[in-house]
Design an enzyme around this catalytic site. Structure first.
Site, PDB file in Angstrom:
ATOM      1  N   LYS A 112       0.816  -1.211   0.000  1.00 36.33           N
ATOM      2  CA  LYS A 112       0.000   0.000   0.000  1.00 36.33           C
ATOM      3  C   LYS A 112       0.853   1.266   0.000  1.00 36.33           C
ATOM      4  O   LYS A 112       0.442   2.288  -0.524  1.00 36.33           O
ATOM      5  CB  LYS A 112      -0.983  -0.009   1.170  1.00 36.33           C
ATOM      6  CG  LYS A 112      -2.030  -1.097   1.014  1.00 36.33           C
ATOM      7  CD  LYS A 112      -3.211  -0.911   1.940  1.00 36.33           C
ATOM      8  CE  LYS A 112      -4.294  -1.936   1.658  1.00 36.33           C
ATOM      9  NZ  LYS A 112      -5.420  -1.866   2.566  1.00 36.33           N
ATOM     10  N   LYS A 195      -5.641  -8.983  -4.955  1.00 40.66           N
ATOM     11  CA  LYS A 195      -6.707  -9.341  -4.025  1.00 40.66           C
ATOM     12  C   LYS A 195      -7.952  -8.480  -4.296  1.00 40.66           C
ATOM     13  O   LYS A 195      -7.817  -7.343  -4.720  1.00 40.66           O
ATOM     14  CB  LYS A 195      -6.208  -9.081  -2.603  1.00 40.66           C
ATOM     15  CG  LYS A 195      -7.153  -9.480  -1.504  1.00 40.66           C
ATOM     16  CD  LYS A 195      -6.513  -9.283  -0.133  1.00 40.66           C
ATOM     17  CE  LYS A 195      -6.710  -7.901   0.437  1.00 40.66           C
ATOM     18  NZ  LYS A 195      -8.087  -7.592   0.805  1.00 40.66           N
ATOM     19  N   LYS A 198     -12.251  -4.058  -0.626  1.00 41.47           N
ATOM     20  CA  LYS A 198     -13.459  -3.237  -0.586  1.00 41.47           C
ATOM     21  C   LYS A 198     -13.170  -1.775  -0.860  1.00 41.47           C
ATOM     22  O   LYS A 198     -14.036  -1.038  -1.301  1.00 41.47           O
ATOM     23  CB  LYS A 198     -14.197  -3.431   0.742  1.00 41.47           C
ATOM     24  CG  LYS A 198     -13.586  -2.722   1.934  1.00 41.47           C
ATOM     25  CD  LYS A 198     -14.494  -2.835   3.134  1.00 41.47           C
ATOM     26  CE  LYS A 198     -13.889  -3.711   4.202  1.00 41.47           C
ATOM     27  NZ  LYS A 198     -12.581  -3.253   4.666  1.00 41.47           N
TER      28      LYS A 198
END
Ligand code: ATP
Ligand code: MG
Length: 329
Positions: A112, A195, A198
């Protein structure tokens, strides 16, 4: 006495099929065997900027989804992380037990932070694993069902618990991670190398949200990226898209990969995708019909109030043990 199980989800958007299959389903299936806690990790939602209104809405929405997925408030304590102030305090303490190298080695941080380099990397992204350590340790947790992406953070929790116990005397229980063999990393349907998340910003074509319109969800499955082998076969390296759809089907229906392969021998991907779409549609329909019943302010407020009381009671005892051990009270 029952051992404790705990898990949590960030209210950073609508919950996905990945969250359900990787974490929530495993929790639901075991909630009666354990002294069970599930929380909405709203402090984790603010590790980067998210609109406050979105966090607020997402908290209630997440609790209603938990209930719709089968979490039973009679056997599971359901709470909001920020209602239990002890999370912040123990998180702070555990940050001080951690080496910078341990945090910079976290895969989630590496992935990230790469996306954030232009404007600088948020410290929240760096230290949130130590808050997760506190989340787990506060409840004397024995087992933490999570997806594969969070396994490393539970391992860090074990390391830090051990370090603290060695330095200051036995204070924390040692948690074990539970990563289920199937469905532990559901992939993005359009990019089966990533992956399903959300909080992905984009056209969402690769992400199935539990509250997606049923026809939209079916379309997402039908247009999932696959390969040109034309062979329904489980091979994550060479056929990640098809393997992902097989994992989804197997996790929902409990059918083995061998059995799925046998049924689809010499059959095309279209037919296979149709079945996956149908099974996912049935799951979503069931969750969505229950969601309507549970999405009620009065019900949700009551659950959160009771959950906060129960959780605070245990968290206070653990924090008090930790501060005593440190010589702070
Ligand atoms: P975000 O993009 O906000 O990080 P997320 O979808 O990764 O959202 P989290 O709140 O970080 O969700 O994680 C909640 C739980 O769901 C964790 O146990 C995590 O391991 C699990 N999980 C998340 N995504 C997947 C996935 N694609 N497959 C399996 N499990 C998943
Ligand atoms: Mg995540």
């Amino acid at each position: 006495m029952k051992k404790t199980m705990l898990t949590g989800v960030r209210p950073s958007g609508n919950l996905t099929l990945g969250n359900y299959l990787g974490a929530i389903k495993n929790f639901v299936d075991r909630q009666e065997q354990y002294n069970s806690y599930i929380f909405v990790a709203d402090l984790h939602a603010i590790t980067g900027y998210i609109e406050p209104q979105k966090v607020k809405e997402s908290v209630k929405n997440s609790i209603a989804i938990y209930l719709a997925c089968g979490i039973n408030p009679k056997v599971t304590t359901i709470f909001k992380q920020s209602d239990v102030l002890e999370h912040g305090t123990l998180g702070f303490i555990m940050t001080f037990q951690t080496k910078m190298g341990e945090l910079s080695r976290m895969t989630q941080f590496k992935c990230k932070s790469n996306q954030q380099t232009k404007e600088g990397v948020d410290t929240g992204l760096f230290v949130y694993p130590t808050l997760m350590v506190a989340d787990i340790l506060l409840y004397n947790t024995a087992i933490v069902p999570v997806g594969k992406d969070q396994q490393q953070h539970v391992e860090l929790t074990r390391d830090l618990a051990e370090r603290f116990n060695k330095r200051y005397g036995k204070t924390f229980e040692m948690p074990d991670v539970y990563v289920a063999p199937v469905g532990n990393k559901i992939l993005n349907l359009q990019n089966p190398l990533e992956k399903m998340n959300k909080s992905d910003n984009g056209d969402n074509k690769g992400t199935i949200f539990l509250l997606d319109d049923i026809e939209v969800a079916k379309k997402k499955i039908m247009s999932a990226k696959t390969d040109s082998y034309n062979n329904v076969h489980f091979d994550e390296d060479n056929q990640p898209g098809i393997s992902n759809l097989m994992s989804i089907l197997s996790k929902i229906t409990d059918e083995s990969f061998e059995s799925i392969e046998k049924r689809y021998k010499n059959k095309g991907y279209g037919e296979f995708k149709k079945e996956v779409a149908q099974v996912v549609a049935e799951l979503l329909l069931d969750i969505q019909s229950k969601y309507k019943t549970y999405n009620d302010e009065i019900i949700l407020d009551k659950i959160l109030k009771e959950g906060a009381m129960q959780a605070t009671n245990i968290a206070k005892q653990t924090l008090s043990r930790a501060t005593k051990a440190l010589g702070l009270n």
